[in-house]
Structure formats: structure tokens, C-alpha cells
Design a protein around this motif. Structure first.
Motif, PDB file in Angstrom:
ATOM      1  N   LEU A  66       1.722   1.466  14.507  1.00 16.53           N
ATOM      2  CA  LEU A  66       1.640   1.446  13.044  1.00 16.53           C
ATOM      3  C   LEU A  66       0.300   2.001  12.580  1.00 16.53           C
ATOM      4  CD1 LEU A  66       2.745   0.675  10.276  1.00 16.53           C
ATOM      5  CD2 LEU A  66       1.914  -1.672  10.670  1.00 16.53           C
ATOM      6  N   MET A  67      -0.767   1.609  13.259  1.00 16.10           N
ATOM      7  CA  MET A  67      -2.099   2.138  12.926  1.00 16.10           C
ATOM      8  C   MET A  67      -2.135   3.662  13.042  1.00 16.10           C
ATOM      9  SD  MET A  67      -4.902  -0.374  14.733  1.00 16.10           S
ATOM     10  CE  MET A  67      -6.281   0.545  14.066  1.00 16.10           C
ATOM     11  N   GLU A  68      -1.642   4.163  14.159  1.00 21.60           N
ATOM     12  CA  GLU A  68      -1.682   5.617  14.395  1.00 21.60           C
ATOM     13  C   GLU A  68      -0.830   6.354  13.370  1.00 21.60           C
ATOM     14  OE1 GLU A  68      -0.460   5.701  18.476  1.00 21.60           O
ATOM     15  OE2 GLU A  68      -2.535   5.744  19.210  1.00 21.60           O
TER      16      GLU A  68
ATOM     17  N   PHE B  15       0.832  -1.209   0.000  1.00 13.86           N
ATOM     18  CA  PHE B  15       0.000   0.000   0.000  1.00 13.86           C
ATOM     19  C   PHE B  15       0.866   1.258   0.000  1.00 13.86           C
ATOM     20  CE2 PHE B  15      -2.023   3.343   2.596  1.00 13.86           C
ATOM     21  CZ  PHE B  15      -3.086   3.649   1.765  1.00 13.86           C
ATOM     22  N   LEU B  16       1.895   1.252   0.826  1.00 14.35           N
ATOM     23  CA  LEU B  16       2.790   2.413   0.895  1.00 14.35           C
ATOM     24  C   LEU B  16       3.604   2.576  -0.379  1.00 14.35           C
ATOM     25  CD1 LEU B  16       4.050   2.115   4.593  1.00 14.35           C
ATOM     26  CD2 LEU B  16       2.315   3.678   3.671  1.00 14.35           C
TER      27      LEU B  16
ATOM     28  N   GLU C  80      -2.354   9.031  10.668  1.00 19.56           N
ATOM     29  CA  GLU C  80      -1.853  10.405  10.580  1.00 19.56           C
ATOM     30  C   GLU C  80      -1.380  10.749   9.178  1.00 19.56           C
ATOM     31  OE1 GLU C  80       1.170  10.532  13.520  1.00 19.56           O
ATOM     32  OE2 GLU C  80      -0.240  10.521  15.223  1.00 19.56           O
ATOM     33  N   ASN C  81      -1.081   9.698   8.378  1.00 19.28           N
ATOM     34  CA  ASN C  81      -0.631   9.923   7.002  1.00 19.28           C
ATOM     35  C   ASN C  81      -1.742   9.728   5.978  1.00 19.28           C
ATOM     36  OD1 ASN C  81       2.498  10.355   6.834  1.00 19.28           O
ATOM     37  ND2 ASN C  81       2.185   8.862   8.457  1.00 19.28           N
ATOM     38  N   GLY C  82      -2.983   9.767   6.436  1.00 23.02           N
ATOM     39  CA  GLY C  82      -4.098   9.791   5.487  1.00 23.02           C
ATOM     40  C   GLY C  82      -4.936   8.546   5.385  1.00 23.02           C
ATOM     41  N   CYS C  83      -4.604   7.471   6.119  1.00 20.16           N
ATOM     42  CA  CYS C  83      -5.422   6.257   6.077  1.00 20.16           C
ATOM     43  C   CYS C  83      -6.580   6.411   7.064  1.00 20.16           C
ATOM     44  CB  CYS C  83      -4.591   5.025   6.422  1.00 20.16           C
ATOM     45  SG  CYS C  83      -3.306   4.654   5.220  1.00 20.16           S
ATOM     46  N   ASN C  84      -7.662   6.976   6.583  1.00 13.82           N
ATOM     47  CA  ASN C  84      -8.779   7.295   7.481  1.00 13.82           C
ATOM     48  C   ASN C  84      -9.459   6.065   8.068  1.00 13.82           C
ATOM     49  OD1 ASN C  84      -8.421  10.057   7.050  1.00 13.82           O
ATOM     50  ND2 ASN C  84      -9.679  10.012   5.191  1.00 13.82           N
ATOM     51  N   GLN C  85      -9.277   4.915   7.406  1.00 15.23           N
ATOM     52  CA  GLN C  85      -9.901   3.687   7.903  1.00 15.23           C
ATOM     53  C   GLN C  85      -9.182   3.122   9.125  1.00 15.23           C
ATOM     54  OE1 GLN C  85     -11.785   0.881   4.849  1.00 15.23           O
ATOM     55  NE2 GLN C  85     -10.020   1.633   3.744  1.00 15.23           N
ATOM     56  N   LEU C  86      -8.005   3.655   9.428  1.00 14.88           N
ATOM     57  CA  LEU C  86      -7.166   3.049  10.450  1.00 14.88           C
ATOM     58  C   LEU C  86      -7.158   3.815  11.768  1.00 14.88           C
ATOM     59  CD1 LEU C  86      -4.105   1.764   8.414  1.00 14.88           C
ATOM     60  CD2 LEU C  86      -6.050   0.490   9.288  1.00 14.88           C
ATOM     61  N   ARG C  87      -8.179   4.608  11.999  1.00 21.91           N
ATOM     62  CA  ARG C  87      -8.238   5.291  13.287  1.00 21.91           C
ATOM     63  C   ARG C  87      -8.550   4.262  14.371  1.00 21.91           C
ATOM     64  NH1 ARG C  87     -12.486  10.061  14.142  1.00 21.91           N
ATOM     65  NH2 ARG C  87     -13.941   8.320  13.900  1.00 21.91           N
ATOM     66  N   PRO C  88      -7.685   4.108  15.375  1.00 24.20           N
ATOM     67  CA  PRO C  88      -7.950   3.129  16.440  1.00 24.20           C
ATOM     68  C   PRO C  88      -9.261   3.451  17.159  1.00 24.20           C
ATOM     69  CG  PRO C  88      -5.679   3.904  16.524  1.00 24.20           C
ATOM     70  CD  PRO C  88      -6.409   4.786  15.553  1.00 24.20           C
ATOM     71  N   ASP C  89     -10.035   2.429  17.452  1.00 18.29           N
ATOM     72  CA  ASP C  89     -11.286   2.640  18.172  1.00 18.29           C
ATOM     73  C   ASP C  89     -11.231   1.907  19.507  1.00 18.29           C
ATOM     74  OD1 ASP C  89     -11.537  -0.002  17.527  1.00 18.29           O
ATOM     75  OD2 ASP C  89     -13.313   0.219  16.258  1.00 18.29           O
ATOM     76  N   LYS C  90     -12.364   1.849  20.175  1.00 20.66           N
ATOM     77  CA  LYS C  90     -12.379   1.244  21.516  1.00 20.66           C
ATOM     78  C   LYS C  90     -12.015  -0.233  21.487  1.00 20.66           C
ATOM     79  CE  LYS C  90     -17.337   0.134  21.708  1.00 20.66           C
ATOM     80  NZ  LYS C  90     -18.602   0.401  22.430  1.00 20.66           N
ATOM     81  N   ILE C  91     -12.346  -0.915  20.368  1.00 18.67           N
ATOM     82  CA  ILE C  91     -12.002  -2.336  20.274  1.00 18.67           C
ATOM     83  C   ILE C  91     -10.493  -2.503  20.224  1.00 18.67           C
ATOM     84  CG2 ILE C  91     -12.218  -4.410  18.852  1.00 18.67           C
ATOM     85  CD1 ILE C  91     -14.937  -3.397  17.940  1.00 18.67           C
ATOM     86  N   THR C  92      -9.826  -1.653  19.440  1.00 16.30           N
ATOM     87  CA  THR C  92      -8.371  -1.721  19.329  1.00 16.30           C
ATOM     88  C   THR C  92      -7.716  -1.534  20.688  1.00 16.30           C
ATOM     89  OG1 THR C  92      -8.616  -0.658  17.154  1.00 16.30           O
ATOM     90  CG2 THR C  92      -6.395  -0.843  18.055  1.00 16.30           C
ATOM     91  N   TYR C  93      -8.084  -0.442  21.357  1.00 14.06           N
ATOM     92  CA  TYR C  93      -7.475  -0.152  22.661  1.00 14.06           C
ATOM     93  C   TYR C  93      -7.819  -1.228  23.688  1.00 14.06           C
ATOM     94  CZ  TYR C  93      -6.028   4.556  21.237  1.00 14.06           C
ATOM     95  OH  TYR C  93      -5.414   5.628  20.624  1.00 14.06           O
ATOM     96  N   THR C  94      -9.069  -1.675  23.693  1.00 13.76           N
ATOM     97  CA  THR C  94      -9.482  -2.689  24.669  1.00 13.76           C
ATOM     98  C   THR C  94      -8.716  -3.986  24.467  1.00 13.76           C
ATOM     99  OG1 THR C  94     -11.704  -1.724  24.825  1.00 13.76           O
ATOM    100  CG2 THR C  94     -11.449  -4.000  25.564  1.00 13.76           C
ATOM    101  N   ASN C  95      -8.491  -4.373  23.209  1.00 11.52           N
ATOM    102  CA  ASN C  95      -7.737  -5.602  22.945  1.00 11.52           C
ATOM    103  C   ASN C  95      -6.302  -5.496  23.456  1.00 11.52           C
ATOM    104  OD1 ASN C  95      -9.914  -6.865  21.761  1.00 11.52           O
ATOM    105  ND2 ASN C  95      -9.321  -6.380  19.672  1.00 11.52           N
TER     106      ASN C  95
ATOM    107  N   GLU D 201      -5.341  -0.823   0.831  1.00 10.36           N
ATOM    108  CA  GLU D 201      -5.422  -0.075   2.084  1.00 10.36           C
ATOM    109  C   GLU D 201      -6.028  -0.975   3.164  1.00 10.36           C
ATOM    110  OE1 GLU D 201      -7.347   4.028   3.971  1.00 10.36           O
ATOM    111  OE2 GLU D 201      -7.570   3.563   1.831  1.00 10.36           O
ATOM    112  N   PRO D 202      -5.288  -1.235   4.247  1.00  9.85           N
ATOM    113  CA  PRO D 202      -5.792  -2.128   5.295  1.00  9.85           C
ATOM    114  C   PRO D 202      -6.899  -1.480   6.098  1.00  9.85           C
ATOM    115  CG  PRO D 202      -3.691  -1.192   5.950  1.00  9.85           C
ATOM    116  CD  PRO D 202      -3.940  -0.737   4.544  1.00  9.85           C
ATOM    117  N   HIS D 203      -7.698  -2.324   6.735  1.00 10.77           N
ATOM    118  CA  HIS D 203      -8.825  -1.836   7.522  1.00 10.77           C
ATOM    119  C   HIS D 203      -8.547  -2.014   9.004  1.00 10.77           C
ATOM    120  CE1 HIS D 203     -12.967  -1.360   9.004  1.00 10.77           C
ATOM    121  NE2 HIS D 203     -13.200  -0.747   7.872  1.00 10.77           N
ATOM    122  N   GLN D 204      -9.146  -1.144   9.785  1.00  5.15           N
ATOM    123  CA  GLN D 204      -8.962  -1.150  11.237  1.00  5.15           C
ATOM    124  C   GLN D 204      -9.321  -2.500  11.859  1.00  5.15           C
ATOM    125  OE1 GLN D 204     -11.906  -0.955  13.379  1.00  5.15           O
ATOM    126  NE2 GLN D 204     -10.684  -1.106  15.235  1.00  5.15           N
TER     127      GLN D 204
END
Length: 603
Positions: free
Chosen positions: A374-376, A333-334, A380-395, A341-344
Motif C-alpha cells: 500500500l505504501m509503495e 485521503f484518496l 507511486e501515485n504522488g504521496c512523497n511522504q510514503l517512500r519506504p525507508d530502511k525502518i519500514t523494510y527492517t520491521n 495524507e498519511p506519513h511513512q
């Protein structure tokens, strides 16, 4: 689409079936002759019957199409019923046409003109009802456009393909085999040269691959059957001696569906078979000339492979392979492949797998946090699908808790604080859940923080400040954290008060109830935090008797009791039991009523 129109259409079919049945012509056999002869006027009536048969075939085709558009569970069965009826009609037509060819042609017998048999047999009913002849037709030109005297009727490619696609979605046992058999009948008719412009297409092959893939997880061998259909596609398409199959070009769906079959299969080495197919895709895509296929592995390919590895039972190897695929996907992708583009959700799934991996390897937390970073970075570089959510942090917090690292609590609390701050600043997707707070409390268990019981005590307030209601797990884990506090008597008594407060809050709650964990943790807190005294023994006894009264006694509760008090005192509390060493007592030694309400619940 619901089944209303399909049902109504099916009801009208019976009228046309009756007309067709009543058009039966008796065969006459002359004495002394073995060959059946039909007079010219009878042959003409046979041709009329063929026309009726064609009308009925059209009607069956329309009803089949209607059932294909329905999403009801019974739709595939209905579709298979009508494709079977269509095939029966076509079989009758072939037998009758073969018989008619044995009749000596007479000069005055009406002749049918050859017509392109390639007309789609699934026409719109309105196109022929308006101009169709009366069922008692007496002019040959009325039916000339519809029949060919040399070629029998066949089901159309569209009928067959619709039937296959419908069966591919069915969960009924045997549906995949039926779809497979239909495909091979299509190939047989096509190879006969009598199917006009009809031909087995990519949709039909993909439908059969999908049918086998959808039941690959339940039956061994079905993934291999799916791959064999893909191999057949390749074989026919690349066979220079069969130019009639030049249209049968495998596409990404063909490969991805076969890969899905292996990714969901429970067979040994299934994922390695899936990887082989991915390598074939890359080989075909990078080929030149006639060997090229436009089948570049896409996001579906990678996501299927990653999910397959996460489902496999190879321990850390599974998680490592899944992460390696994700990082390869990110790298491509890069490098400019925007289709990858990977998904969250994929990141979160791998982090969750790391959280549940063997904590003794001491790598789950590090790998999870690396993926979060890596997600963050990508976000920050434009991959809007990769914003960490509560599931990411909780895991990740869950991975920290499972690691049992003494230093893990600081990381968990920092992540929780990050979530709370982001949520308060407007990011609604990172609002901590009750499970998030439960995982944070669990991370405190092995912490060497001297004030961990105070941190635990403050968790319910932090939850309510964000509109999250504490549940039974919250209070249980506060008791558990407090029971793990070490230090002087003053600190231990402070921790006991925290445990007691949580215990009483849960007992008095109208929305949540105590369970075996509640009593296990509280007995542990009493034993560890309170000094030997009459009050301590009294609290232990009252706690156990209340647990027994509520029907929540299990092995863990009994174990905490017998190790918290002297053996004689334990026997006195429990009552008569047939066991020599009271320390080995289990739930089956005590009355069943004491454990009648034991239920396992998820946090």
C-alpha cells in the motif's frame, strides 16, 4: 529565549517593591469610634499608593511574560510565583477600595474619573515609564488614566493565560491542578462583570486541557479531567442564556488535546473514550446551523489515535484497530481530503507492531507486506511522504524472522536485496543497517534451505560492500544459523567451519566482544554438527572453560554443556556442585565469578 533577561528583570523588581512597601499608610482610629476614618490628604495618599500598586502590577506582569518565554525547567515555577504576587496585589487593592468606599466623600476631596478598566494590564513598560508621574505626585490628573475608583485591580486575561500555558508545559507535580484553579478564577472574575474587555479565551481552556493531558499517563483520572474542561467549553459556548461566552468556540486543538489525554492514559477502555471524542468531532463538523463546529478530524487526530492503539495492551486487537484507522485515513485521503495524507512513520509503526505480535496467528507477515504494498502504491501515485525507508523494510524482515516460517527466509532475502539495489541506485534512505542484516540472519534459522550457512557466511561481505560494519550480533547469528544446519556429515562439517570462523573472528575482534549468546550458540553448533570424538569433547571443554574465565556463564551455557557431554564428563568440567542431577544445573550453582559479565544487549 534563555533566562538572562528574565533574571535581570526579576532583580529590578525589588526596588519597586521597596517603594511600594514604604508607602504604607497608618490607619488612625478615633477614641470611642469603631469606624476607621481617613483624612482627605490621607485618602489622596492612598490613591497614590494604588497607582504605585498598579505600576508594581505592570512590572510583575512584564517579568511573568519574560519567564513565559524561557524554556528552562524552572520557568513554570517562576511564572506561578509572579501570577500569585499579582493576585495578592489585586486582593490588597480590592480590600483597600472597599475601605475607601466607606469614607464619606468631601467636596474638596480629589475625585477620580471613571476609566475603561478594560485596558490591558500588561502594557509595555516603556509606554508608561516615560510619562509616569513622580512617585510624590500631587496632581490628580497624573493618574486619572490608570485607575478606576469603583473597580479594583485584576490580573489581566493575558497574564492568566500565559501562566496557564506555562504550567501546561511543566512536569512538576500539581502543575495541572494549578492551571485548572487559575482557569476557574478567570471564570469567577469574568462572571462578576468587573473585568472590562478581558475574558477567558480558547487558549486558556486549551492550556488547561493540555496540562491534564500531559500528565494523563502518570495519574489515573487526569484524562477524564481534561475531557471535563472540554465539556465545560462546549457547555458555555452552546448555552443560549450566556451570550457573553459566544467567543469560547472549541476548536480542533481542544478536541485533539483531550483525545491525546485518553490516548496516553493507562486507564481501562481509555482508547474507547478517545474514539467517542472523535465521533463527537465528526458529529459537530457534520452538524448544521448553530450546532456546527469546524472541528473536522485531521491527520493529528488520526495519528494520535493510531499511536494510542499501538501503545495499548490489547494484543492483536490493538494492532488491528490501528491499521483500520490508517486505512480509513488513506481512504479519506484518496477521496480528496488532502489534509489526511498519511506519513511513512505511521506505516512503519504499525508494521513494527505486527512484527512483535503473536506469531502463532500467522498473519503478521501478510499484514506487514500488505502495508508495504500500500505504501509503495501510494508513493507511486504522488504521496512523497510514503517512500519506504530502511525502518519500514527492517520491521517487515523482523516480522518474517519472528514468524519462524520455513519459507520466510526467501522473502527476507528478497527484501534485503531490494534495499541493497535501491541504495546502490541512489536511494540513501533505504541503506540496510546492522539490525537489518541481523533480522535477515534470524529469518534463516528455521529455513529449510540447504545452503543457509553459506548465505549467512556471506552476510559480512555484503555489509562491508555497503559500508556497514558487522557487529557482535552479526557473528553470533551466523554461528546460530550454522548450528541449525541439517544433512549429511559433509554438510554439517561445512556448517561447523562457518560457525568456527565466526566464533574466532569475534574472539579476535578489537571492536566487539563475545557474550553468553556467543558461547551458547557455539556449544550448540559443536553438539549438533560434530560427530562424537575426543576432539569434540576437547573443544567443548575448552569452550566452556574460556566462557567461565571471561565471566559469561549463564543458564543457557550450562544447559548446552550438560546436554553435549555425558553427565560424568560434565561434572568433571564444572567441578564440585551440590546438585543430584547435573542436567538441572543453573547459574546460581556455580561460582558467581563465572557469570560476572553477563549483560543483555539489543541487536
Amino acid at each position: 529565549m534563555d533566562s538572562h533577561y528574565a533574571i535581570r528583570a526579576s532583580e529590578w523588581i525589588s526596588h519597586l517593591e521597596n517603594l511600594y512597601t514604604n508607602s504604607h499608610i497608618k490607619k488612625e482610629t478615633h477614641q470611642g469610634q469603631d469606624v476607621k476614618e481617613v483624612q482627605p490628604e490621607q485618602a489622596f495618599r492612598k490613591q497614590n499608593k494604588r497607582l504605585l500598586r498598579k505600576y508594581l502590577l505592570w512590572a510583575y506582569s512584564d517579568v511573568l511574560s519574560a519567564w513565559c518565554k524561557c524554556s528552562e525547567k524552572k520557568s513554570p515555577k517562576k511564572v506561578y510565583k509572579y501570577i500569585t504576587l499579582i493576585e495578592q496585589l489585586c486582593k490588597e487593592d480590592k480590600e483597600e477600595l472597599d475601605e475607601m468606599h466607606t469614607i464619606d466623600n468631601q467636596e474638596d476631596q480629589p475625585m477620580m474619573h471613571d476609566n475603561d478598566h478594560g485596558d490591558d494590564l500588561i502594557g509595555n513598560s516603556n509606554t508608561w515609564l516615560g510619562s509616569s508621574p513622580d512617585l510624590g505626585i500631587n496632581a490628580n490628573e497624573e493618574y486619572e488614566p490608570y485607575l478606576d475608583k469603583n473597580i479594583p485591580l485584576y490580573p489581566s486575561a493575558q497574564c492568566y493565560t500565559q501562566a496557564i500555558l506555562s504550567l501546561s508545559k511543566s512536569k512538576e507535580l500539581g502543575s495541572a491542578q494549578r492551571a485548572n484553579e487559575i482557569l476557574y478564577r478567570m471564570l469567577e472574575i469574568y462572571d462578576s462583570g468587573e473585568w472590562g474587555r478581558h475574558k477567558p479565551g480558547v487558549y486558556a481552556f486549551n492550556g488547561v486541557i493540555s496540562a491534564w493531558a500531559n500528565c494523563a499517563s502518570s495519574t489515573l483520572g487526569n484524562a477524564d479531567r481534561a475531557e471535563k474542561i472540554l465539556n465545560l467549553m462546549e457547555e458555555l459556548y452552546f448555552d443560549g442564556d450566556k451570550p457573553e461566552y459566544d467567543h469560547l468556540k472549541p476548536d480542533s486543538i481542544s478536541y485533539n488535546t483531550a483525545i491525546k489525554a485518553w490516548a496516553t492514559s493507562k486507564e481501562d477502555a481509555a482508547m474507547f473514550r478517545a474514539e467517542t471524542l472523535v465521533e463527537r468531532m465528526e458529529e459537530k463538523y457534520n452538524a448544521v446551523g448553530d450546532d456546527f463546529l469546524d472541528v473536522k478530524p485531521d491527520s493529528y487526530t488520526y495519528n494520535t489515535m493510531i499511536t494510542g492503539w499501538l501503545r495499548s495492551d490489547l494484543g492483536i486487537i490493538s494492532t488491528e484497530n490501528a491499521e483500520a484507522l490508517l486505512r480509513r485515513m488513506v481512504e479519506k485521503f484518496l477521496d480528496g481530503d488532502r489534509d489526511l495524507e498519511p506519513h511513512q512513520k505511521i506505516f512503519s509503526s504499525i508494521i513494527d507492531k505486527w512484527a512483535k505480535s503473536d506469531p502463532s496467528k500467522n498473519i503478521a507477515v501478510k499484514r506487514s507486506i500488505d502495508l508495504l504494498n500500500l505504501m509503495e502504491s501510494l508513493y507511486e501515485n504522488g504521496c512523497n511522504q510514503l517512500r519506504p525507508d530502511k525502518i519500514t523494510y527492517t520491521n517487515i524482515i523482523d516480522a518474517i524472522a519472528r514468524s519462524r516460517s520455513p519459507a520466510g527466509a526467501q522473502m527476507a532475502l528478497l527484501l534485503l536485496e531490494t534495499m541493497e539495489t535501491k541504495y546502490q541506485n541512489g536511494d540513501r534512505d533505504v541503506k540496510p543497517s546492522a539490525q537489518t542484516y541481523s533480522c535477515t540472519l534470524l529469518s534463516l534459522l528455521n529455513s529449510n534451505m540447504g545452503n543457509k550457512h553459506i548465505i549467512a557466511q556471506n552476510i559480512p561481505k555484503r555489509m562491508r560492500d555497503l559500508g556497514v560494519e558487522p557487529n557482535a550480533f552479526t557473528w553470533n547469528y551466523i554461528i546460530h544459523v550454522a548450528s541449525m544446519v541439517d544433512g549429511n556429515e559433509e554438510r554439517k562439517m561445512e556448517a561447523f567451519k562457518v560457525a568456527l570462523g565466526a566464533f574466532q573472528t569475534l574472539r579476535k575482534s578489537e571492536d566487539h566482544d563475545t557474550d553468553s549468546f556467543t558461547y551458547t550458540f557455539f556449544l550448540k553448533a559443536i553438539n549438533h554438527l560434530m560427530p562424537q570424538s575426543v576432539m569434540r569433547s576437547s573443544i567443548i571443554k575448552e569452550t566452556f572453560l574460556e566462557c567461565a574465565k571471561e565471566g559469561k556463564v549463564n543458564d543457557q551455557v550450562l544447559s548446552r554443556l550438560v546436554w553435549a557431554v555425558p553427565q560424568e564428563e560434565a561434572r568433571e568440567i564444572i567441578g564440585p556442585v551440590r546438585i543430584s542431577d547435573i542436567r538441572n544445573i543453573k547459574a546460581h550453582h556455580v561460582p558467581k565469578a563465572w557469570g560476572r559479565k553477563n549483560v543483555y544487549r539489543r541487536k
